[in-house]
Design a protein around this motif. Sequence first.
Motif, PDB file in Angstrom:
ATOM      1  N   ALA A  52      43.894 -19.538  25.961  1.00 44.97           N
ATOM      2  CA  ALA A  52      42.627 -19.958  26.178  1.00 44.97           C
ATOM      3  C   ALA A  52      42.008 -20.142  24.322  1.00 44.97           C
ATOM      4  O   ALA A  52      41.038 -21.410  24.580  1.00 44.97           O
ATOM      5  N   TRP A  74      43.489 -21.541  22.334  1.00 45.13           N
ATOM      6  CA  TRP A  74      44.074 -22.755  21.556  1.00 45.13           C
ATOM      7  C   TRP A  74      43.919 -23.614  21.821  1.00 45.13           C
ATOM      8  O   TRP A  74      43.467 -24.876  21.172  1.00 45.13           O
ATOM      9  N   GLN A  75      42.339 -23.244  22.790  1.00 43.98           N
ATOM     10  CA  GLN A  75      41.866 -25.171  23.582  1.00 43.98           C
ATOM     11  C   GLN A  75      40.890 -25.299  22.952  1.00 43.98           C
ATOM     12  O   GLN A  75      39.977 -26.412  22.988  1.00 43.98           O
ATOM     13  N   LYS A  76      39.673 -24.087  22.359  1.00 49.48           N
ATOM     14  CA  LYS A  76      38.661 -24.233  21.254  1.00 49.48           C
ATOM     15  C   LYS A  76      39.093 -24.104  19.959  1.00 49.48           C
ATOM     16  O   LYS A  76      38.163 -24.225  18.984  1.00 49.48           O
ATOM     17  N   GLN A 103      43.785 -26.159  15.970  1.00 45.91           N
ATOM     18  CA  GLN A 103      45.399 -25.823  15.474  1.00 45.91           C
ATOM     19  C   GLN A 103      45.903 -25.913  14.037  1.00 45.91           C
ATOM     20  O   GLN A 103      46.668 -24.820  13.641  1.00 45.91           O
ATOM     21  N   LEU A 108      50.284 -25.048  32.464  1.00 46.17           N
ATOM     22  CA  LEU A 108      49.552 -24.132  32.879  1.00 46.17           C
ATOM     23  C   LEU A 108      49.486 -23.466  34.104  1.00 46.17           C
ATOM     24  O   LEU A 108      49.886 -22.289  33.998  1.00 46.17           O
ATOM     25  N   GLU A 115      48.388 -29.767  34.534  1.00 42.28           N
ATOM     26  CA  GLU A 115      47.845 -29.704  33.904  1.00 42.28           C
ATOM     27  C   GLU A 115      48.420 -29.005  32.469  1.00 42.28           C
ATOM     28  O   GLU A 115      49.776 -27.673  32.489  1.00 42.28           O
ATOM     29  N   LEU A 168      48.286 -27.789  28.280  1.00 39.49           N
ATOM     30  CA  LEU A 168      48.139 -27.204  26.664  1.00 39.49           C
ATOM     31  C   LEU A 168      49.049 -27.996  26.259  1.00 39.49           C
ATOM     32  O   LEU A 168      49.993 -27.738  26.046  1.00 39.49           O
ATOM     33  N   THR A 169      48.505 -28.501  25.321  1.00 40.81           N
ATOM     34  CA  THR A 169      49.900 -29.190  23.520  1.00 40.81           C
ATOM     35  C   THR A 169      49.507 -27.945  22.874  1.00 40.81           C
ATOM     36  O   THR A 169      48.500 -27.889  22.492  1.00 40.81           O
TER      37      THR A 169
END
Length: 304
Positions: free
Chosen positions: A53, A55-57, A60, A259, A281, A283-284
């Motif tokens: 979670a 890493w989504q914000k 990177q 995910l 869905e 997440l990169t």
Amino acid sequence: MAQPSSFSGQICNWLTSISFQCRAANEPDWALPVLEIAASDRVVLKVIPVDLATWQKINQEGLLNLSSNYLQATRSQGVPAVLLWEDYWLARKSIVQSRLAAMLGISAKIPARLTLARRIDKAATEHFLETNHLNGSTLSKFRYGLFLPKRYYRVLPEGFVFDASADEMLVAVATFSNARIFEQNGKPFRSHELIRFASLLNTNVVGALDKLLNAFIREKAPDDIMTYADLEWSDGRSYKRLGFEERGYMPPRKALVELADMRRVRTPVETGQPTGESPVEYLTVYNLGSIKYVRDIKTNANES
């Protein structure tokens, strides 16, 4: 200490269950929690858990640079350090725990000198690597295994779970690419890649990679063998002990984390999702990259 429900807390709970102390380190400049694992009153490992979670914000690229610098500084002090992703912990926990246990010195030790090395088939290789390698199986041309004969099962510790009725046990596997042939000094030069190496879960087969490499070298006579050290787990110093030399770095590579089941793929096509279903869905994420290592067999043989 992290809460038991958190990723960090799960790691610490597991470490406590195998009699290791775990504490959160005081790293004010670090964006993610750092855990220190103590054994015999000394720190032997630092695990850096990564919450997906988070890493989504975040940026990177910046965090990857910080991660790389932190791991390098820690390892330069002789302390093993790992960047541990939450998706690996959730999807391949037994393999993660086995690798950490080996780093902490509590795996069942099997001397490779007691084993027999030989070629193995594709099915046996795929099954072993899917069960024992963090990244599973992949395409390869040559596959070798180490087998522990039944007469040596006595070296296994009490409580180790295995099929005692079997005549032998596959305890390590290494796979290699087909030869890439180049011209060097007017002659063909045969280069192979060591693609995968893994030991049986919860074991440390001492000298396994060396024995598997030697079996491959005897049979295929390569001029060199190249491989990559995953910077999230090590700096590859074990390759240096086997005669490999550093030959540069590979940059971070992109991966997609599905995910729903915490499975890593390079492209959505790999999921095999039927057309018309709800979109998956992802997440990169980017790994830390790797160090390229090469063992020059032809030169070493000439020098000896």
